[in-house]
Design a protein around this motif. Structure first.
Motif, PDB file in Angstrom:
ATOM      1  N   ARG A  95       0.834  -1.211   0.000  1.00 47.98           N
ATOM      2  CA  ARG A  95       0.000   0.000   0.000  1.00 47.98           C
ATOM      3  C   ARG A  95       0.865   1.256   0.000  1.00 47.98           C
ATOM      4  N   ALA A  96       1.960   1.233   0.756  1.00 44.93           N
ATOM      5  CA  ALA A  96       2.842   2.398   0.799  1.00 44.93           C
ATOM      6  C   ALA A  96       3.475   2.661  -0.561  1.00 44.93           C
ATOM      7  N   VAL A  97       3.894   1.610  -1.249  1.00 39.96           N
ATOM      8  CA  VAL A  97       4.512   1.765  -2.564  1.00 39.96           C
ATOM      9  C   VAL A  97       3.516   2.341  -3.569  1.00 39.96           C
ATOM     10  N   VAL A  98       2.297   1.821  -3.556  1.00 38.52           N
ATOM     11  CA  VAL A  98       1.282   2.323  -4.481  1.00 38.52           C
ATOM     12  C   VAL A  98       0.950   3.781  -4.176  1.00 38.52           C
ATOM     13  N   GLY A  99       0.849   4.117  -2.891  1.00 45.03           N
ATOM     14  CA  GLY A  99       0.564   5.504  -2.523  1.00 45.03           C
ATOM     15  C   GLY A  99       1.652   6.455  -2.981  1.00 45.03           C
ATOM     16  N   THR A 100       2.895   6.009  -2.903  1.00 45.47           N
ATOM     17  CA  THR A 100       4.010   6.836  -3.357  1.00 45.47           C
ATOM     18  C   THR A 100       3.959   7.030  -4.873  1.00 45.47           C
ATOM     19  N   LEU A 101       3.659   5.964  -5.624  1.00 48.25           N
ATOM     20  CA  LEU A 101       3.534   6.091  -7.072  1.00 48.25           C
ATOM     21  C   LEU A 101       2.355   6.979  -7.454  1.00 48.25           C
ATOM     22  N   ARG A 102       1.282   6.897  -6.691  1.00 46.87           N
ATOM     23  CA  ARG A 102       0.117   7.751  -6.970  1.00 46.87           C
ATOM     24  C   ARG A 102       0.488   9.227  -6.814  1.00 46.87           C
ATOM     25  N   ALA A 103       1.240   9.543  -5.752  1.00 45.97           N
ATOM     26  CA  ALA A 103       1.681  10.924  -5.556  1.00 45.97           C
ATOM     27  C   ALA A 103       2.610  11.363  -6.686  1.00 45.97           C
ATOM     28  N   ALA A 104       3.499  10.468  -7.123  1.00 49.84           N
ATOM     29  CA  ALA A 104       4.412  10.799  -8.214  1.00 49.84           C
ATOM     30  C   ALA A 104       3.654  11.040  -9.512  1.00 49.84           C
ATOM     31  N   SER A 105       2.603  10.282  -9.749  1.00 52.50           N
ATOM     32  CA  SER A 105       1.828  10.464 -10.981  1.00 52.50           C
ATOM     33  C   SER A 105       1.137  11.815 -11.003  1.00 52.50           C
TER      34      SER A 105
END
Length: 277
Positions: A159-169
């Protein structure tokens, strides 16, 4: 607060209801959703964020999306990311600490020997020096069995990895390589696709994980995430002073410091005792 009593097939507000709460017309809100309007004021964005009950990280993501919609730059392949000078100096100062520098797409740009040993000792240490073949932390978490086994609570890390990618997008909406990475992970991992559909956003901070390292056993590790001025991320792993986890980490760091780091044949791992937690 407004309430809507009719039966719903899905939870949440309709577009018209959200527009009303934000104080804008439904047609204008629809244009915002579709990226057809690039002049949303800070007041409108604040109203939408309030209507959606966004937290601080989600608000920043909304503002980044709005800023990104104001114009698509001319299509040109981005140059490979390089470690910023400040981050490089910090990595040198943290030579005996597990540390990793990640680019905006979660590519590993650099890691300390201890960081390599903790997070990806099964990979070539020199991998980050080859831009086209760099390890990618998101790929490792979702598609690499060794990395998956490191985390007792793998779903929390995922979940943390996906949240970080979402912020980057949100910060880099026109990054085609980032979009390709998200598409690749969605195709090869149903778990990633499900988490990505939740639209959760994660900012920096600290997270505590229970890790099971194949060399030194179980450790409780705090992973602190720091955002550099160039937009890169520095991840530092620490343990509680005087704990069995610190003893295990010290043993791992010592092993990383004494083994050769060559791009040649992999080094056979020494047999180390497993320390109890």
């Amino acid at each position: 607060m407004e309430t809507y009593g009719d039966l719903r097939r899905v939870p949440g507000l309709r577009r018209e209801e959200l527009a009303m709460l934000a104080g804008v017309s439904a047609s204008y809100y629809a244009r915002l959703e579709q990226g057809l309007s690039s002049n949303a004021s800070p007041q409108v964005l604040d109203a939408i964020a309030t209507a959606l009950r966004l937290n601080e990280a989600e608000r920043r993501h909304l503002y980044a999306l709005a800023a990104g919609s104001k114009g698509r730059p001319a299509g040109r392949r981005a140059a490979p990311e390089r470690v910023g000078e400040a981050a490089r100096q910090l990595m040198q100062a943290l030579a005996d600490v597990p540390a990793v520098v990640l680019g905006r797409r979660s590519d590993v740009l650099a890691w300390s020997p201890a960081g390599h040993a903790l997070f990806a000792g099964h990979l070539d240490f020199d991998g980050p020096d080859r831009p086209g073949q760099r390890p990618n932390m998101a790929r490792l978490v979702f598609l690499d069995e060794h990395t998956r086994e490191l985390y007792e609570d793998w779903p929390a890390k995922a979940r943390a990895v996906v949240g970080t990618l979402r912020a980057a997008s949100g910060r880099f909406p026109h990054d085609s390589a980032l979009a390709a990475l998200i598409g690749e992970l969605s195709m090869h991992s149903s778990e990633f696709a499900r988490l990505w559909a939740d639209h959760k956003v994660k900012s920096g901070g600290a997270a505590v994980y229970r890790m099971r390292h194949p060399l030194v056993g179980a450790m409780t590790v705090t992973q602190q995430t720091l955002l550099t001025e160039t937009g890169q991320v520095l991840v530092i792993a620490t343990t509680e002073a005087g704990s069995p986890s610190q003893a295990a980490m010290t043993l791992l760091v010592h092993t990383a410091a004494t083994r050769p780091h060559s791009a040649q044949a992999p080094v056979e791992e020494p047999q180390l005792p497993v320390l109890p937690e």
